[in-house]
Design an enzyme around this catalytic site. Structure first.
Site, short mmCIF file in Angstrom:
data_model
loop_
_atom_site.label_atom_id
_atom_site.label_comp_id
_atom_site.label_asym_id
_atom_site.label_seq_id
_atom_site.Cartn_x
_atom_site.Cartn_y
_atom_site.Cartn_z
N LYS A 6 0.82 -1.20 0.00
CA LYS A 6 0.00 0.00 0.00
C LYS A 6 0.86 1.26 0.00
CE LYS A 6 -2.98 -2.53 3.13
NZ LYS A 6 -3.26 -2.67 4.57
N GLY A 7 2.12 1.10 0.39
CA GLY A 7 2.97 2.26 0.64
C GLY A 7 3.07 3.25 -0.51
N ASP A 9 7.61 3.66 -2.65
CA ASP A 9 7.62 4.67 -1.59
C ASP A 9 9.03 4.90 -1.07
OD1 ASP A 9 7.73 2.10 -0.55
OD2 ASP A 9 6.16 2.41 0.95
N ASP A 40 15.14 0.79 0.80
CA ASP A 40 15.93 0.72 2.03
C ASP A 40 17.13 -0.20 1.75
OD1 ASP A 40 16.60 0.85 4.73
OD2 ASP A 40 15.05 -0.50 5.40
N LYS A 71 16.82 5.47 1.01
CA LYS A 71 17.64 5.33 2.23
C LYS A 71 18.93 4.62 1.85
CE LYS A 71 14.83 4.50 6.16
NZ LYS A 71 14.31 3.53 7.14
N PHE A 114 13.47 5.61 10.81
CA PHE A 114 12.17 5.09 10.41
C PHE A 114 11.26 6.28 10.10
CE2 PHE A 114 7.99 3.21 10.88
CZ PHE A 114 8.16 2.05 10.14
N VAL A 115 10.60 6.23 8.97
CA VAL A 115 9.74 7.36 8.57
C VAL A 115 8.30 6.89 8.36
CG1 VAL A 115 11.60 8.74 7.56
CG2 VAL A 115 10.42 7.08 6.13
N ARG A 143 -0.54 6.33 7.28
CA ARG A 143 -0.35 6.44 5.83
C ARG A 143 -0.98 7.73 5.30
NH1 ARG A 143 1.50 1.48 3.95
NH2 ARG A 143 0.72 -0.38 4.98
P1 5GP Z 1 13.92 -2.94 1.49
O1 5GP Z 1 13.69 -4.31 0.91
O2 5GP Z 1 14.47 -1.96 0.50
O3 5GP Z 1 14.78 -3.03 2.73
O4 5GP Z 1 12.56 -2.48 2.08
C1 5GP Z 1 11.68 -1.70 1.40
C2 5GP Z 1 10.37 -1.69 2.15
O5 5GP Z 1 10.57 -1.63 3.57
C3 5GP Z 1 9.59 -0.45 1.79
O6 5GP Z 1 8.81 -0.65 0.65
C4 5GP Z 1 8.79 -0.22 3.05
O7 5GP Z 1 7.63 -0.99 3.00
C5 5GP Z 1 9.67 -0.75 4.16
N1 5GP Z 1 10.43 0.33 4.82
C6 5GP Z 1 11.76 0.54 4.76
N2 5GP Z 1 12.11 1.63 5.48
C7 5GP Z 1 10.97 2.13 6.00
C8 5GP Z 1 10.67 3.26 6.82
O8 5GP Z 1 11.53 4.05 7.26
N3 5GP Z 1 9.36 3.45 7.14
C9 5GP Z 1 8.38 2.62 6.70
N4 5GP Z 1 7.13 2.93 7.07
N5 5GP Z 1 8.62 1.55 5.93
C10 5GP Z 1 9.91 1.31 5.57
#
Ligand code: 5GP
Length: 191
Positions: free
Chosen positions: A41-42, A98, A101, A129, A150-151, A163
């Site tokens: 949903k992000g 969105d 990370d 990030k 964390f955001v 959201r």
């Molecule tokens: P990745 O696989 O790149 O580590 O993770 C990506 C997903 O982790 C994003 O689509 C999101 O759902 C979640 N995520 C990563 N960092 C944050 C954050 O700071 N806040 C939130 N709400 N979700 C995050």
């Protein structure tokens, strides 16, 4: 006393940056009709604004995934809960995220989409990030560089809350939010 969270990117900054991204994408894809795929949903809030800021014929589509634990535990393995029915063969595809990370989720999704033979595949993420990256992926379009915090807000949640906050907040005291997941609810009053 430390606030639980503070504004990282306000709604006006977000609007300006999303408008810029939309114009850039429209310029890069002149004469083409890209497919914008967003992960629910992000990414939904970002997509809604981005597609209206992109003066170009385009098609929005959606996927939904669930992760097994956090990205690192799952090594990016995700389950596709909702797939798009659009035929991507020969299409120009932009994956709209969105936040990127570690990049593990993105790597998985790019693999899934590449297997469908698009003419091109790029990534547009609102937040990057990059300091946390495990997989060396660089999105083509980035809204903002995001610090290692964390955001929440503008599509991003904490336990499905927040959201719909129009600003993006960085959580300064994650333990306090874990203890009281509703701690940021007063923010809705000023939204
Ligand atoms: P990745 O696989 O790149 O580590 O993770 C990506 C997903 O982790 C994003 O689509 C999101 O759902 C979640 N995520 C990563 N960092 C944050 C954050 O700071 N806040 C939130 N709400 N979700 C995050």
């Amino acid at each position: 006393m430390t606030e639980v969270a503070s504004v990282l990117f306000g709604r006006e900054d977000i609007r300006r940056r999303v408008d810029e991204l939309g114009r850039t994408i429209a310029g890069d894809y002149v004469g083409r009709e890209p497919v914008l795929i967003t992960v629910l949903k992000g990414g939904a809030v970002f997509l809604a604004d981005l597609m209206r800021a992109t003066p170009l014929s385009l098609e929005p589509h959606f996927m939904a995934i669930s992760r097994y634990g956090d990205a690192e535990e799952s090594l990016g393995r995700v389950q596709i809960l909702l797939d798009t029915d659009v035929d991507l063969a020969g299409r120009d595809v932009i994956l709209v995220e969105d936040i990127v990370d570690t990049g593990l989720t993105l790597r998985y999704l790019l693999g899934v989409l590449l297997a469908r033979d698009p003419a091109s595949l790029e990534v547009c993420t609102l937040l990057d990030k990059a300091v946390r990256r495990i997989v060396p992926l660089t999105p083509r379009y980035v809204g903002f560089d995001c610090p290692d915090r964390f955001v929440v807000g503008y599509g991003l949640d904490f336990q499905e809350r927040y959201r719909n906050l129009p600003d993006i907040l960085k959580v300064d005291d994650l333990e306090a939010l874990k203890d009281d997941p509703g701690a940021l609810s007063p923010r809705f009053a000023s939204a």
